[in-house]
Design an enzyme around this catalytic site. Structure first.
Site, PDB file in Angstrom:
ATOM      1  N   GLU A  23      41.473  43.276  45.637  1.00 55.92           N
ATOM      2  CA  GLU A  23      40.836  45.371  45.041  1.00 55.92           C
ATOM      3  C   GLU A  23      42.101  45.824  46.338  1.00 55.92           C
ATOM      4  O   GLU A  23      42.640  46.163  47.862  1.00 55.92           O
ATOM      5  CB  GLU A  23      40.121  46.330  45.769  1.00 55.92           C
ATOM      6  CG  GLU A  23      39.870  47.634  45.457  1.00 55.92           C
ATOM      7  CD  GLU A  23      38.119  47.785  46.109  1.00 55.92           C
ATOM      8  OE1 GLU A  23      37.925  47.343  45.017  1.00 55.92           O
ATOM      9  OE2 GLU A  23      38.194  49.234  46.854  1.00 55.92           O
ATOM     10  N   PRO A  27      48.644  53.801  47.268  1.00 50.08           N
ATOM     11  CA  PRO A  27      49.504  54.998  48.755  1.00 50.08           C
ATOM     12  C   PRO A  27      50.097  56.330  48.262  1.00 50.08           C
ATOM     13  O   PRO A  27      49.842  56.341  46.736  1.00 50.08           O
ATOM     14  CB  PRO A  27      50.928  54.512  48.913  1.00 50.08           C
ATOM     15  CG  PRO A  27      50.071  52.343  47.960  1.00 50.08           C
ATOM     16  CD  PRO A  27      49.575  53.067  46.615  1.00 50.08           C
ATOM     17  N   HIS A  83      39.167  51.444  38.352  1.00 50.06           N
ATOM     18  CA  HIS A  83      38.292  52.222  38.440  1.00 50.06           C
ATOM     19  C   HIS A  83      38.217  53.008  37.501  1.00 50.06           C
ATOM     20  O   HIS A  83      39.365  53.851  37.268  1.00 50.06           O
ATOM     21  CB  HIS A  83      38.269  52.625  40.028  1.00 50.06           C
ATOM     22  CG  HIS A  83      37.712  51.084  41.092  1.00 50.06           C
ATOM     23  ND1 HIS A  83      37.613  51.234  42.027  1.00 50.06           N
ATOM     24  CD2 HIS A  83      38.425  50.255  40.855  1.00 50.06           C
ATOM     25  CE1 HIS A  83      37.055  50.394  43.535  1.00 50.06           C
ATOM     26  NE2 HIS A  83      37.557  49.482  41.863  1.00 50.06           N
ATOM     27  N   ASP A 161      23.684  58.151  48.809  1.00 48.92           N
ATOM     28  CA  ASP A 161      22.807  58.829  49.081  1.00 48.92           C
ATOM     29  C   ASP A 161      21.452  58.677  49.712  1.00 48.92           C
ATOM     30  O   ASP A 161      21.074  60.416  50.393  1.00 48.92           O
ATOM     31  CB  ASP A 161      23.097  59.621  47.855  1.00 48.92           C
ATOM     32  CG  ASP A 161      24.469  59.862  47.505  1.00 48.92           C
ATOM     33  OD1 ASP A 161      24.968  60.114  47.864  1.00 48.92           O
ATOM     34  OD2 ASP A 161      24.613  60.657  45.632  1.00 48.92           O
TER      35      ASP A 161
END
Length: 595
Positions: A23, A27, A83, A161
């Site tokens: 992954e 930048p 993603h 969460d």
């Protein structure tokens, strides 16, 4: 190809094979992007199953992520997963991203809810947007059917969460698992996990998933520990449990970055060994855009070897969905594969099996793209090539030094230094460059070498590969005349020569296509991946001659004598393609002996 298909294919081929992936994240600077692609090139030669690129919170890196994903898939030629998040993303923006990657031949998406945008504590659904990763999975399947492979995130310790001071409650953990199953049932086919450092927690998570009927691959996400502060920051953000033994090992060395990195490699290796021993044959490495720790872990596991880089073809096979059947290319762009891809990206079909009627003859025009270099490579070219040149012998010397490995860059190559097969003939190349035959491409003759040979092999183990000796070079008209005269004594040689103006000299017909590389493999037809094609040579010659100016001469001030000398060579020399068709007993360099 979908990631799920690649994982399944690897499992069918070899029960013991472990596949791995990397992954990266976008930048923040142009230099950072250049550096990322340099590292990526070094890493993908080890054949990861896929690489993924993250999507900034709230779509903050959307344009850059789309650009990097496109380059990964089509220029780096690695299976790419992008993603995609719901955060601050109206459906129109989500569909734009999906349509963009589909048009670029990308088939894989990691569907996420996403983190809140910078400065916000909680996720807030935008008006007309999607509420969660489950909604995103459903949307992708409803709008795009089965085109995309969809990966989703799994949380071995529960989603951050729901993690409190002592971890997630049993109820919250079970609820999180049930939600994960909904994502899979809605169309996700792979799970990649959040980072973790307690392997037992991960293995329990896998078992818990299987107990509730989740059967798809669950890929462990491994983040090597590279530095102490970064490790604490990341584990704190993700609310990841840190085993006491890790903290005990890090505490005494926390201010010694090299020692921390070495420990991180050891710790990551041991985690992966335990995971693999449990029967899981996939590993996903969160690189943080750094290559050394990830590659060191893979070497420790025996999954890669620096000295054994396997190639499915002599050139890196495309990952783009629309050109996966491509298996034949002209040899001329061997050292400039990205330029070839950019000039053929608009083709509707690509040669498959033979370079013949299936060829699309419409190459894209030369653009500034063909002559752009990453900053670091551009700097190296300036250091090594932009030096005072008094005469043509100084030019010869530059080519000689490159062939002997004394220079690491060449204006005519996008690759790093000499390729392994070039080293087989580099001394002979140096000799003919001293005579003014300035080589920019070559391959040695090969007669039935094993296909896993570290220098000339390709196509995987069990086969045999063959090559005709090939040279491509610039030379003066006088040198060309002498070469043509000598070729009369070597009936196995065929040559094509052309100058910048297009004047053609050859002992072959303009329609003759010459296969110069082929391989024989078990239960396959003969594979013929590289050809010398006169029509393509005429397209390539414009690019090859043009490199004299933007690639080299323009590195000097306008009135510099070196610049003028290079321009004179460009306008007066010929580009020559020379093949020795006797790959058994021929000696291509013999034709140069009396010149």
């Amino acid at each position: 190809m979908k990631v799920i298909e690649k994982i399944q294919e690897a499992a069918r081929a070899n029960d013991d094979r472990v596949v791995f992936s990397f992954e990266f994240f976008p930048p923040k600077t142009e230099d950072g992007v250049d550096n990322l692609f340099e590292r990526m090139e070094r890493m993908v030669v080890h054949n990861p199953t896929f690489c993924d690129i993250t999507w900034g919170a709230g779509g903050s890196t959307a344009d850059l992520t789309l650009e990097i994903a496109n380059r990964m898939q089509n220029m780096v030629c690695v299976e790419t997963m992008m993603h995609l998040t719901c955060t601050n993303m109206p459906v129109e923006k989500i569909d734009h991203a999906l349509a963009s990657i589909k048009s670029n031949g990308i088939q894989n998406v990691l569907a996420l809810r996403g983190d809140p945008p910078h400065g916000q504590d909680k996720f807030v659904q935008v008006e007309g947007g999607l509420a969660c990763a489950l909604d995103l999975v459903k949307h992708i399947r409803s709008e795009y059917g089965d085109y995309f492979g969809i990966t989703v995130a799994g949380y071995p310790e529960g989603h951050p969460d729901v993690i409190q001071e002592g971890g997630a409650s049993a109820e919250a953990y079970q609820s999180d698992l049930a939600y994960l199953k909904k994502k899979v049932d809605a169309g996700a086919d792979v799970i990649v996990t959040q980072l973790f450092y307690d392997t037992d927690i991960f293995l329990k998570f896998v078992d818990d998933c299987r107990q509730i009927g989740i059967t798809c691959p669950i890929v462990p996400g491994i983040m090597p520990i590279n530095n102490y502060k970064g490790f604490l920051r990341m584990t704190g953000f993700c609310k990841t449990k840190i085993p006491a033994e890790i903290m005990a090992a890090l505490e005494p060395i926390k201010d010694n970055e090299e020692a921390v990195r070495a420990y991180g490699i050891h710790q990551g290796t041991e985690m992966c060994k335990k995971i693999i021993a449990s029967g899981i044959k996939t590993v996903h490495l969160y690189t943080l855009n750094m290559d050394k720790s990830a590659l060191a872990i893979l070497m420790n596991l025996g999954l890669i070897e620096e000295s054994k880089i396997s190639r499915s073809l002599p050139w890196r096979r495309p990952a783009n969905y629309f050109r996966v059947k491509e298996d034949v290319r002209p040899i001329f762009w061997a050292n400039r594969p990205k330029s070839y891809i950019s000039r053929t990206i608009g083709w509707d079909q690509f040669p498959h099996g033979r370079w013949g009627d299936s060829r699309n003859a419409s190459y894209g025009a030369l653009t500034d793209y063909q002559f752009m270099k990453p900053r670091s490579r551009d700097k190296k070219l300036n250091e090594e090539w932009a030096v005072p040149l008094k005469n043509v012998e100084d030019i010869y010397e530059k080519f000689v030094k490159f062939c002997l490995g004394k220079l690491k860059s060449s204006p005519w190559s996008d690759l790093d230094g000499l390729q392994p097969e070039t080293k087989v003939i580099n001394e002979q190349l140096g000799s003919i460059n001293l005579k003014g035959f300035l080589t920019i491409n070559s391959q040695p003759a090969v007669n039935g070498a094993r296909s896993d040979s570290p220098s000339v092999g390709w196509g995987g183990p069990g086969g045999y590969v063959y090559q005709k000796a090939y040279l491509e070079f610039f030379c003066s008209k006088d040198s060309l005349n002498a070469l043509v005269n000598n070729c009369k004594l070597f009936p196995s040689l065929t040559y094509m020569a052309v100058n910048k103006e297009g004047n053609w000299i050859s002992n072959a017909n303009k329609t003759d296509v010459n296969a110069v590389t082929w391989g024989v493999f078990p239960a396959k037809e003969i594979v013929q991946p590289t050809v010398v094609d006169p029509a393509s040579f005429m397209i390539w010659k414009d690019e090859a001659f043009a490199i004299w100016s933007p690639g080299w001469a323009k590195r000097y001030p306008e009135a510099d004598p070196s610049k003028k000398l290079l321009e004179e060579v460009e306008s007066s020399y010929y580009l020559v393609s020379l093949v020795d068709n006797d790959y058994v007993g021929g000696d291509l360099f013999a034709v140069f002996k009396n010149i």
